[in-house]
Design an enzyme around this catalytic site. Structure first.
Site, PDB file in Angstrom:
ATOM      1  N   HIS A  79       0.843  -1.205   0.000  1.00 41.68           N
ATOM      2  CA  HIS A  79       0.000   0.000   0.000  1.00 41.68           C
ATOM      3  C   HIS A  79       0.871   1.245   0.000  1.00 41.68           C
ATOM      4  N   ASP A  95       8.545  22.739 -25.020  1.00 42.58           N
ATOM      5  CA  ASP A  95       8.403  21.380 -24.531  1.00 42.58           C
ATOM      6  C   ASP A  95       9.382  21.221 -23.379  1.00 42.58           C
ATOM      7  N   TRP A 110       7.197  -0.317   4.389  1.00 39.76           N
ATOM      8  CA  TRP A 110       7.787   0.348   3.215  1.00 39.76           C
ATOM      9  C   TRP A 110       9.206   0.780   3.504  1.00 39.76           C
ATOM     10  N   SER A 137      13.872   6.234 -12.879  1.00 40.42           N
ATOM     11  CA  SER A 137      12.819   7.032 -13.496  1.00 40.42           C
ATOM     12  C   SER A 137      12.702   8.399 -12.833  1.00 40.42           C
ATOM     13  N   SER A 138      12.674   8.408 -11.494  1.00 34.48           N
ATOM     14  CA  SER A 138      12.521   9.683 -10.783  1.00 34.48           C
ATOM     15  C   SER A 138      13.686  10.618 -11.047  1.00 34.48           C
ATOM     16  N   GLU A 184      12.174  12.878   1.106  1.00 40.25           N
ATOM     17  CA  GLU A 184      11.108  12.278   0.299  1.00 40.25           C
ATOM     18  C   GLU A 184       9.732  12.808   0.705  1.00 40.25           C
ATOM     19  N   LYS A 239       4.202  29.916   5.110  1.00 41.89           N
ATOM     20  CA  LYS A 239       3.367  29.597   3.951  1.00 41.89           C
ATOM     21  C   LYS A 239       1.896  29.666   4.310  1.00 41.89           C
ATOM     22  N   ARG A 248       1.246   0.559  15.360  1.00 46.81           N
ATOM     23  CA  ARG A 248       0.914   0.447  13.947  1.00 46.81           C
ATOM     24  C   ARG A 248       1.381  -0.915  13.424  1.00 46.81           C
TER      25      ARG A 248
HETATM   26  C1  HEA Z   1       0.534   9.042  -0.365  1.00 52.24           C
HETATM   27  C2  HEA Z   1       0.485   8.072   0.369  1.00 52.24           C
HETATM   28  C3  HEA Z   1      -0.695   7.412   0.997  1.00 52.24           C
HETATM   29  C4  HEA Z   1      -2.043   7.483   0.700  1.00 52.24           C
HETATM   30  C5  HEA Z   1      -2.726   8.288  -0.375  1.00 52.24           C
HETATM   31  C6  HEA Z   1      -2.704   6.628   1.647  1.00 52.24           C
HETATM   32  C7  HEA Z   1      -4.085   6.416   1.673  1.00 52.24           C
HETATM   33  C8  HEA Z   1      -4.744   5.622   2.590  1.00 52.24           C
HETATM   34  N1  HEA Z   1      -4.152   4.878   3.601  1.00 52.24           N
HETATM   35 FE1  HEA Z   1      -2.157   4.697   3.950  1.00 52.24          FE
HETATM   36  N2  HEA Z   1      -0.157   4.563   4.302  1.00 52.24           N
HETATM   37  C9  HEA Z   1       0.834   5.245   3.684  1.00 52.24           C
HETATM   38  C10 HEA Z   1       0.682   6.171   2.661  1.00 52.24           C
HETATM   39  C11 HEA Z   1      -0.548   6.507   2.104  1.00 52.24           C
HETATM   40  N3  HEA Z   1      -1.780   6.046   2.478  1.00 52.24           N
HETATM   41  C12 HEA Z   1       2.118   4.903   4.238  1.00 52.24           C
HETATM   42  C13 HEA Z   1       3.467   5.477   3.828  1.00 52.24           C
HETATM   43  C14 HEA Z   1       1.874   3.951   5.226  1.00 52.24           C
HETATM   44  C15 HEA Z   1       2.895   3.273   6.145  1.00 52.24           C
HETATM   45  C16 HEA Z   1       3.177   1.889   5.662  1.00 52.24           C
HETATM   46  C17 HEA Z   1       4.076   1.153   6.583  1.00 52.24           C
HETATM   47  O1  HEA Z   1       3.793   1.081   7.785  1.00 52.24           O
HETATM   48  O2  HEA Z   1       5.094   0.633   6.095  1.00 52.24           O
HETATM   49  C18 HEA Z   1       0.425   3.769   5.257  1.00 52.24           C
HETATM   50  C19 HEA Z   1      -0.224   2.919   6.140  1.00 52.24           C
HETATM   51  C20 HEA Z   1      -1.608   2.855   6.305  1.00 52.24           C
HETATM   52  C21 HEA Z   1      -2.260   2.216   7.392  1.00 52.24           C
HETATM   53  C22 HEA Z   1      -1.582   1.557   8.576  1.00 52.24           C
HETATM   54  C23 HEA Z   1      -1.301   0.139   8.265  1.00 52.24           C
HETATM   55  C24 HEA Z   1      -0.557  -0.515   9.358  1.00 52.24           C
HETATM   56  O3  HEA Z   1       0.123   0.145  10.142  1.00 52.24           O
HETATM   57  O4  HEA Z   1      -0.661  -1.748   9.405  1.00 52.24           O
HETATM   58  C25 HEA Z   1      -3.622   2.354   7.187  1.00 52.24           C
HETATM   59  C26 HEA Z   1      -4.661   1.837   8.085  1.00 52.24           C
HETATM   60  O5  HEA Z   1      -5.695   2.342   8.178  1.00 52.24           O
HETATM   61  C27 HEA Z   1      -3.782   3.095   5.965  1.00 52.24           C
HETATM   62  C28 HEA Z   1      -5.004   3.456   5.412  1.00 52.24           C
HETATM   63  C29 HEA Z   1      -5.143   4.262   4.285  1.00 52.24           C
HETATM   64  C30 HEA Z   1      -6.430   4.575   3.702  1.00 52.24           C
HETATM   65  C31 HEA Z   1      -7.752   4.061   4.163  1.00 52.24           C
HETATM   66  C32 HEA Z   1      -6.160   5.423   2.641  1.00 52.24           C
HETATM   67  C33 HEA Z   1      -7.200   6.032   1.721  1.00 52.24           C
HETATM   68  O6  HEA Z   1      -6.972   7.403   1.616  1.00 52.24           O
HETATM   69  C34 HEA Z   1      -7.208   5.382   0.379  1.00 52.24           C
HETATM   70  C35 HEA Z   1      -8.373   5.876  -0.413  1.00 52.24           C
HETATM   71  C36 HEA Z   1      -8.436   5.352  -1.817  1.00 52.24           C
HETATM   72  C37 HEA Z   1      -9.138   4.275  -2.208  1.00 52.24           C
HETATM   73  C38 HEA Z   1      -9.839   3.451  -1.237  1.00 52.24           C
HETATM   74  C39 HEA Z   1      -9.145   3.861  -3.642  1.00 52.24           C
HETATM   75  C40 HEA Z   1     -10.557   3.925  -4.185  1.00 52.24           C
HETATM   76  C41 HEA Z   1     -10.850   2.839  -5.130  1.00 52.24           C
HETATM   77  C42 HEA Z   1     -11.787   1.897  -4.942  1.00 52.24           C
HETATM   78  C43 HEA Z   1     -12.580   1.802  -3.740  1.00 52.24           C
HETATM   79  C44 HEA Z   1     -12.092   0.916  -5.959  1.00 52.24           C
HETATM   80  C45 HEA Z   1     -11.113  -0.156  -6.035  1.00 52.24           C
HETATM   81  C46 HEA Z   1     -11.153  -0.534  -7.429  1.00 52.24           C
HETATM   82  C47 HEA Z   1     -10.223  -1.097  -8.174  1.00 52.24           C
HETATM   83  C48 HEA Z   1      -8.877  -1.520  -7.649  1.00 52.24           C
HETATM   84  C49 HEA Z   1     -10.475  -1.299  -9.598  1.00 52.24           C
HETATM   85  N4  HEA Z   1      -2.539   3.389   5.442  1.00 52.24           N
HETATM   86  C1  HEA Z   2       3.880  14.937   2.969  1.00 49.07           C
HETATM   87  C2  HEA Z   2       4.447  14.322   3.872  1.00 49.07           C
HETATM   88  C3  HEA Z   2       4.883  14.831   5.232  1.00 49.07           C
HETATM   89  C4  HEA Z   2       5.028  16.118   5.696  1.00 49.07           C
HETATM   90  C5  HEA Z   2       4.827  17.418   4.971  1.00 49.07           C
HETATM   91  C6  HEA Z   2       5.459  15.997   7.062  1.00 49.07           C
HETATM   92  C7  HEA Z   2       5.730  17.093   7.880  1.00 49.07           C
HETATM   93  C8  HEA Z   2       6.259  16.986   9.149  1.00 49.07           C
HETATM   94  N1  HEA Z   2       6.511  15.836   9.844  1.00 49.07           N
HETATM   95 FE1  HEA Z   2       6.091  13.947   9.222  1.00 49.07          FE
HETATM   96  N2  HEA Z   2       5.961  12.077   8.481  1.00 49.07           N
HETATM   97  C9  HEA Z   2       5.531  11.706   7.233  1.00 49.07           C
HETATM   98  C10 HEA Z   2       5.163  12.556   6.221  1.00 49.07           C
HETATM   99  C11 HEA Z   2       5.206  13.949   6.312  1.00 49.07           C
HETATM  100  N3  HEA Z   2       5.545  14.676   7.413  1.00 49.07           N
HETATM  101  C12 HEA Z   2       5.517  10.276   7.086  1.00 49.07           C
HETATM  102  C13 HEA Z   2       5.106   9.496   5.847  1.00 49.07           C
HETATM  103  C14 HEA Z   2       5.937   9.758   8.312  1.00 49.07           C
HETATM  104  C15 HEA Z   2       6.031   8.299   8.744  1.00 49.07           C
HETATM  105  C16 HEA Z   2       7.012   7.473   8.022  1.00 49.07           C
HETATM  106  C17 HEA Z   2       6.970   6.065   8.524  1.00 49.07           C
HETATM  107  O1  HEA Z   2       7.436   5.830   9.650  1.00 49.07           O
HETATM  108  O2  HEA Z   2       6.434   5.198   7.808  1.00 49.07           O
HETATM  109  C18 HEA Z   2       6.219  10.926   9.152  1.00 49.07           C
HETATM  110  C19 HEA Z   2       6.713  10.818  10.444  1.00 49.07           C
HETATM  111  C20 HEA Z   2       7.137  11.897  11.194  1.00 49.07           C
HETATM  112  C21 HEA Z   2       7.899  11.777  12.403  1.00 49.07           C
HETATM  113  C22 HEA Z   2       8.378  10.463  13.046  1.00 49.07           C
HETATM  114  C23 HEA Z   2       7.365   9.938  13.958  1.00 49.07           C
HETATM  115  C24 HEA Z   2       7.733   8.624  14.504  1.00 49.07           C
HETATM  116  O3  HEA Z   2       7.813   7.660  13.748  1.00 49.07           O
HETATM  117  O4  HEA Z   2       7.953   8.560  15.716  1.00 49.07           O
HETATM  118  C25 HEA Z   2       8.110  13.041  12.864  1.00 49.07           C
HETATM  119  C26 HEA Z   2       8.867  13.383  14.091  1.00 49.07           C
HETATM  120  O5  HEA Z   2       9.371  14.413  14.262  1.00 49.07           O
HETATM  121  C27 HEA Z   2       7.502  13.955  11.909  1.00 49.07           C
HETATM  122  C28 HEA Z   2       7.525  15.344  12.007  1.00 49.07           C
HETATM  123  C29 HEA Z   2       7.065  16.202  11.022  1.00 49.07           C
HETATM  124  C30 HEA Z   2       7.155  17.647  11.119  1.00 49.07           C
HETATM  125  C31 HEA Z   2       7.675  18.448  12.275  1.00 49.07           C
HETATM  126  C32 HEA Z   2       6.656  18.136   9.942  1.00 49.07           C
HETATM  127  C33 HEA Z   2       6.588  19.595   9.555  1.00 49.07           C
HETATM  128  O6  HEA Z   2       7.054  19.782   8.256  1.00 49.07           O
HETATM  129  C34 HEA Z   2       5.208  20.138   9.682  1.00 49.07           C
HETATM  130  C35 HEA Z   2       5.197  21.653   9.581  1.00 49.07           C
HETATM  131  C36 HEA Z   2       3.832  22.235   9.560  1.00 49.07           C
HETATM  132  C37 HEA Z   2       3.213  22.863  10.587  1.00 49.07           C
HETATM  133  C38 HEA Z   2       3.833  22.961  11.918  1.00 49.07           C
HETATM  134  C39 HEA Z   2       1.832  23.426  10.439  1.00 49.07           C
HETATM  135  C40 HEA Z   2       1.746  24.844   9.966  1.00 49.07           C
HETATM  136  C41 HEA Z   2       2.502  25.835  10.772  1.00 49.07           C
HETATM  137  C42 HEA Z   2       1.969  26.825  11.499  1.00 49.07           C
HETATM  138  C43 HEA Z   2       0.521  27.079  11.539  1.00 49.07           C
HETATM  139  C44 HEA Z   2       2.908  27.741  12.209  1.00 49.07           C
HETATM  140  C45 HEA Z   2       2.862  27.738  13.686  1.00 49.07           C
HETATM  141  C46 HEA Z   2       3.202  26.426  14.264  1.00 49.07           C
HETATM  142  C47 HEA Z   2       3.981  26.230  15.332  1.00 49.07           C
HETATM  143  C48 HEA Z   2       4.744  27.267  16.007  1.00 49.07           C
HETATM  144  C49 HEA Z   2       4.057  24.854  15.885  1.00 49.07           C
HETATM  145  N4  HEA Z   2       6.916  13.233  10.914  1.00 49.07           N
END
Ligand code: HEA
Ligand code: HEA
Ligand code: CUA
Ligand SMILES: [Cu+2]
Lengths: 535, 380, 286
Positions: A76, A105, A141, A168-169, A254, A330, A449
């Protein structure tokens, strides 16, 4: 900058049908391919998420066995990140970068084709592991060793699939940088570029910098498994945690790769529908650059529980917290853009506003995660899952949808169905919160999780979350329908499309002709979108 | 007129958002306060930070919704022309910095405290295995494994027909609890044998990874008697969701009595590894060992999960020569999840497990394996 | 500012060939690693397709370039592409250098009981003392010796540095229009590259056969062979590129002013050179 006209080597062959899409070098075609590919991946990744949510609907194992559950979690995430979100942004860049900077282009059209066409093959390999006897990868992942090294026959396939995605990326990113730096129309100075271009320029830089690091990390996994190296094996003087450092050196940038272009899209949409220029253009550019810079020095906030020295934990905590500052700039600038504007709320604007609110929620929980002692509790719990779905789903995915609605008329020449668009927005917004908000509580109450089954006290919130998941998911079929319908026909769109829109992409007809800006336009402040010295 | 308008709308929006947020957190479960000084510090810290970010959120959303309400085209609002204001931008850069400093100060303090691992009154080594825990009380010389308790294990099987709600502490109960004294500074030395695990009991206020080949330190000081439950918090394979942790904090006296009892059992066990066992004893004990140590992979009925986990029923090695079988179980097989059990199990456990698997589910070698045979084989 | 028009080919058939080639190659390699006998064959087929694609693609570009279709803007795009590609390569090596530094500065000392590693050493690896080179507390791969820096590696350093000079001389010759000198300097660069590779190959054989130093020699063997190995692969690639470019020079391609293909290869060669310097210092000397 190129002031030259374009020479399209169009005369000899005009391939038709499917072949045309295979050999195309046209940025619009390739953009379309990327976007369609990404939509398919979103559905596949979403279907996997639904398997997860279905299993978690109630305590006790009902549908899938634990190993398959872990495969679903892993796939997923890989599919959503590398298959849905990243290609969607690259698709938008392909379509819009040349249109927004007045280029004929992309800079390297042939390589552009290759960047795309590697992807279907890479994902064929990745998805095929589901059908292998030992199943798909099941180590999350993040592929942490030593667990990932236990993966069966699929392991090598996964590593090579990731290599292909990386290639690719990187090529895609190189193309975008070269295009932006080299192909701007005369007068399109750096500080006249639309914000979407700026955010993509910086994102592309991040991609080139960190995708090779991921490639290196997974290569070390491969050699540890097959060639007897001991990078991640303490017995040989290595350390399993070393992998985590390298992975997150890639992994944290990333996540910004997946949000910076979203910032760019929102920075285009909000001014248009506020009928007001973007507030604080220059500081937006600097904020983006600062976020990118900081993203390189915060990686270990994913590893607070691995047992790092105190000084390192403090450093990574402070650095992570600092990111809130430029991100806050922002958010405040967007609100200041709306402030005393003349707002209307078409679907793109709705999604952009939804983005601002819900991304902020996700960002604020990110700041909570950065607090090390508190993260000792939050880490690897559903609180983290809630955090990153707020930033990824209601952040990146909502921004992509906003962008699609915003530019769809430009691509197809038709207006999409506004009423359905609004329904799509409200439906999604309500259910996505039902889906992810309760996960905060689950995490705080102690639910880890990546578990297929849970103690009974977690039942209620899991049920709510699963219901939200299914409703949100099925709502996305409406999105597909709206796009399909818009591509088929509808009210013709004007060149300008939106009353408040500015910028070069709105000077060409809708649908944008196959070739645009063969003779570069001349850009001055009246066309430039965001020049903030202007009043 | 215009100013008051903005004020009223702003206040109204803010009130709505506050009510909603408050309501959400009131119905939601907040984090456990815990029973150690640090869990309570962390709880405080969590609430402080949660409070601060909630207020930030409310302010930001209020400003936004106010604007959305007032500055709409449908209300006839004309767009203003301003595009920047250095003053405003400095303010909204500076204020977040201040807020962050306010959060960073207590966070730093608590963290520095938590990282002082010296001064321990007792040490417990915690080792993670796929998928159970081993505890070694270094000073008291007690050591044992702690795995998911039988009833939960039965209920969690797919299609088990047992309703989890009827199992007490479903998935959060173990066969042997970690018993510790209250009001004692205990240092945990965490490591793992196969893959990374993470030891997490929310009531103690932290989790810490157990990494193969490395030892992590963390400590606790439990102030209240009670039973505290947690789970493995790092994905460690198939049964990651099924390796709970149960800490039973008791008075010093009760703890000492417990240690004495454990010592007695261990002495008996030492005697057991030397004496001759009957077939019934071996089969009985073997069934227990098998369920606790092997069934996670090879399944309760020996059917395995092909192709990853081979079936032991009718298996060539299981029913083959004793030497091959012993060698495999003692050394494991490199590069697979099949670990060596030499250091994990006592000779009588291995003897029993082997006897059992060689005579269960239609495997009919008919022989028994004595603990002494295992010890002998091991010596060469 | 650009002159002429920006050339956009109407179609491109090589990319899909390349994708299919990579696809077959990767599937083959994975099968190979899994011990499936079809693996090596698929890898071979895939590689042949990829090589075929590379030549086809470059031939097309060369034809277009020599045919005067490219403007200076196209040239700039190519330059940008090459620069960023090299940057990505730098980051790839950075991952391995990072692993080396981490192992030497943190992992090994911790295993030896320094800093936060006191209990690690006491409980799990008693008696292990941190030192470098090491094959770890479990002495994986058996005893080994290292290759002294100020021996063949030093010679190799000098060889590569010299090749950096010769390619620069070739570049000057090209700019001055001295074709014979150009070709001669190019062939000497290639010769130096090949010499470097031969010495490296000899060293590997020596390490495996006489010194007991292998990929399996713990973290030292891992970092040593992965870093020098990937560097070696890049030298091989660089040498092939040099040969192609030299042949092109001999066919009279490039002009004194317009020779991006040449420059790209020269940049690449310098990059390989610089990486070696890092290797020499951090892998061999220190
Ligand atoms: C961009 C990234 C992204 C997006 C979009 C989503 C979208 C969603 N994610 Fe996920 N998610 C991750 C990135 C993302 N996630 C990552 C990085 C993890 C961590 C993995 C890890 O632990 O290693 C995670 C893990 C994660 C978990 C935790 C799993 C675990 O810890 O065991 C869960 C559980 O609820 C979850 C739920 C969902 C759900 C319900 C959506 C929904 O928003 C999805 C909605 C979309 C649909 C449901 C598709 C609709 C289509 C149909 C219904 C029709 C199907 C038809 C055909 C296939 C033809 N995600
Ligand atoms: C699009 C993707 C995205 C973005 C933008 C961010 C943004 C941020 N993330 Fe997140 N993060 C993930 C995707 C992302 N993260 C994913 C996928 C994981 C889990 C990966 C995995 O384990 O599988 C993760 C996990 C993760 C962790 C690890 C948690 C753990 O495993 O224990 C932490 C810890 O510091 C963190 C911090 C932050 C912070 C500080 C920001 C900041 O950039 C956020 C900044 C924004 C704001 C703060 C809001 C707006 C600000 C204001 C309104 C100003 C005033 C605010 C203050 C003074 C507080 N993130
Ligand atoms: Cu052990 Cu998860
Ligand atoms: Cu991060």
């Amino acid at each position: 900058m190129s002031e030259a006209t374009t020479h399209h080597d169009d005369h000899h062959d005009h391939p038709k049908g499917l072949w045309r899409w295979v050999v195309t070098t046209n940025h619009k075609d390739i953009g379309t391919l990327y976007l369609l590919f990404s939509l398919v991946m979103f559905l596949i990744g979403g279907a996997m998420a639904l398997v997860i949510r279905a299993e978690l609907f109630a305590p006790g194992l009902q549908l899938v066995n634990p190993d398959f559950f872990n495969q679903m979690t892993t796939m997923h995430a890989l599919v959503m990140i590398f298959g849905a979100v990243m290609p969607a942004f690259v698709g938008l860049a392909n379509w819009m970068v040349p249109l927004m900077i007045g280029a004929p282009d992309m800079a390297l059209p042939r390589m552009n084709n290759w960047s795309f066409w590697i992807l279907p093959f890479a994902f064929t390999i990745l998805l095929s592991t589901l059908f292998m006897p030992t199943g798909a990868p099941a180590s999350g992942w993040t592929l942490y060793p030593p667990l990932s090294l236990q993966g069966g026959n699929s392991f090598a396939f996964v590593i090579f699939a990731i290599h292909l995605m990386g290639i690719s990326s990187i090529m895609g990113a190189i193309n975008i940088v070269a295009t932006i730096l080299n192909m701007r129309a005369p007068g399109m100075t750096l500080l006249r570029m639309p914000l979407f271009i700026w955010t993509w320029l910086i994102t592309a830089f991040l991609l080139i910098a960190v995708m090779p690091v991921l490639a290196g990390a997974v290569t070390m996994l491969l050699t540890d498994r097959f060639f007897g190296t001991s990078f991640f094996n303490a017995a040989g003087g290595g350390d399993p945690v070393l992998y985590q450092h390298i992975f997150w050196f890639f992994g944290h940038p990333e996540v910004y790769i997946m949000i910076l272009p979203a910032f760019g899209i929102v920075s285009e949409i909000i001014p248009t529908f506020s009928r007001k220029r973007l507030f604080g253009y220059t500081s937006m550019v600097y904020a983006t650059a600062s976020i990118a810079f900081l993203s390189f020095i915060v990686w270990a906030h994913h590893m607070f529980t691995v047992g790092m020295p105190l000084g390192a934990m403090l450093f990574f905590m402070y650095a992570t917290m600092v990111i809130a500052v430029p991100t806050g700039v922002k958010i405040f600038n967007w609100i200041a853009t709306m402030w005393r504007g003349s707002m209307t709320f078409e679907t793109p604007m709705l999604f952009a506003l939804g983005f601002v609110v819900m991304f902020t929620i996700g960002g604020l929980s990110g700041v909570m995660l950065a607090i090390v002692p508190a993260d000792f509790q939050y880490h690897d719990s559903y609180f983290v899952v809630a955090h990153f779905h707020y930033v990824l789903v209601t952040g990146s995915v909502f921004a992509i949808m906003a962008g699609v609605y915003y530019w769809l008329p430009k691509w197809t020449g038709h207006m999409y169905d506004e009423r359905l668009g609004k329904i799509h927005f409200w439906w999604s917004t309500v259910w996505v919160n039902v889906l992810f908000f309760p996960q905060h509580y689950l995490g705080l109450a102690g639910m880890p999780r990546r578990i297929p089954d849970y103690a009974v006290q977690f039942t209620e919130f899991n049920m709510i979350s699963s219901i939200g998941g299914f409703m949100f998911g099925f709502g996305q079929l409406l999105f597909c329908y709206i796009i399909w319908k818009c591509a088929r026909g509808g009210e013709p769109a004007s060149a300008r499309v939106w009353e408040g829109s500015r910028g070069l992409e709105w000077t060409v007809p809708s649908p944008a002709p196959h070739h645009t800006f063969d003779t570069p336009p001349v850009v001055d402040d009246s066309v430039a979108v965001h020049k903030d010295e202007l009043t | 007129m215009k100013r008051t308008n903005e004020l009223i709308v702003g206040l109204a929006v803010m009130a709505v958002i506050i009510v909603i947020t408050w309501g959400l957190f009131a119905v939601g479960e907040n984090m456990p306060r815990g029973v150690t000084p640090f869990s309570q510090d962390v709880y405080q810290l969590h609430n402080t930070v949660l409070g601060i970010v909630t207020v930030i959120g409310v302010l930001v959303f209020t400003a936004m919704f106010t604007s959305i309400y007032l500055h709409r085209k449908s209300r006839g609002h004309e767009a203003a022309k301003f595009t920047h204001s250095t003053k405003a931008e400095i303010v909204w850069t500076a204020i977040p910095i201040l807020i962050l400093v306010v959060m960073a100060v207590p966070a730093t303090r608590v963290l520095i405290d938590m990282e002082q691992t010296g001064g321990a009154e007792m040490n417990i080594k915690v080792t993670g295995y796929q998928w159970l825990w081993k505890y070694d009380y270094i000073e008291d010389g007690v050591s044992f494994y702690s795995a998911l308790e039988r009833q939960s294990n039965a209920a969690r099987q797919i299609g088990s027909g047992i309703n989890p709600r009827e199992v007490e502490n479903y998935l959060l109960e173990v066969d042997r609890r970690l018993v510790v004294p209250v009001n004692t500074r205990i240092r945990f030395l965490l490591t793992a044998d196969d893959v990374i695990h993470s030891w997490w009991v929310p009531e103690l206020g932290w989790k810490r990874d157990a990494i193969p080949g490395m030892v992590n330190e963390a400590w606790t000081y439990i102030m209240e008697e009670g039973v505290y439950r947690g789970q493995c918090a790092e994905l460690c394979g198939k049964d990651h969701g099924f390796m709970p942790i149960v800490v039973e904090a008791v008075s010093r006296e009760a703890y000492d009595a417990w240690v004495a009892e454990q010592r007695g059992e261990m002495a008996a066990a030492a005697h057991d590894s030397a004496r001759l066992w009957t077939r019934e004893e071996l089969m009985d004990h073997g069934a227990n060992i098998y369920q606790a140590q092997c069934a996670a992979c090879h399944q309760a009925d020996g059917s395995g999960l092909e192709p990853a986990f081979p079936a032991l029923a009718g298996n060539d090695i299981t029913t083959g020569t004793l030497e091959d079988y012993l060698k495999l179980v003692l050394d494991g097989r490199d590069g697979t999840a099949m670990a060596g059990f030499r250091d994990r199990l006592r000779p009588q456990d291995i003897a029993a497990a082997l006897t059992y698997t060689r005579n269960a589910w239609g495997n009919e070698t008919g022989d028994t394996v004595q603990p002494s045979a295992v010890a002998e084989f091991d010596q060469g | 500012m650009a002159q002429g028009s920006y050339y956009v080919p109407a179609t491109a058939k090589w990319p899909i060939v390349g994708s299919v080639g990579l696809f077959i190659m990767m599937i083959g390699a994975a099968n190979w690693l899994n011990g499936n006998p079809i693996g090596p064959w698929l890898t071979l087929i895939g590689s042949v397709v990829v090589i075929f694609m590379t030549f086809g693609w470059f031939a097309e570009v060369i034809r277009e370039s020599e045919g005067g279709l490219y403007s200076s803007a196209v040239d700039t795009s190519f330059r940008q592409g090459m620069i960023w590609f090299i940057f990505s390569e730098v980051m790839f090596f950075a991952a391995f250098f990072g692993a080396l530094f981490y192992a030497r500065m943190f992992a090994v000392p911790w295993l030896g009981g320094e800093g936060t590693g006191a209990m690690t050493n006491e409980l799990l690896w008693p008696g292990f003392e941190a030192h470098w080179p090491t094959h770890g507390p479990a002495e994986l791969g058996g005893d080994f010796q290292t290759i002294p820096a100020f021996d063949l590696p030093l010679l190799n350093t000098l060889i590569l540095l010299t090749s950096g000079v010769t390619i620069t001389l070739a570049h000057w010759a090209l700019k001055r229009g001295q074709r014979t000198a150009l070709v001669l300097w190019m062939w000497s660069t290639i010769a130096l590259g090949l010499l470097f590779l031969s010495i490296q190959f000899y060293e590997y054989v020596h390490a495996y056969r006489d010194l007991g130093l292998t990929l399996g020699s713990g973290i030292y063997g891992s970092t040593f062979f992965m870093l020098t190995g990937f560097h070696g692969l890049h030298v091989i690639l660089g040498t092939i590129m040099l040969i192609v470019i030299t042949l092109r020079c001999m066919f009279g391609h490039f002009t004194a002013k317009n020779h991006f293909g040449f420059e790209a290869v020269a940049w690449y060669w310098h990059f390989v050179d610089v990486v070696w310097l890092g290797l020499f210092i951090f892998v061999y000397v220190i």
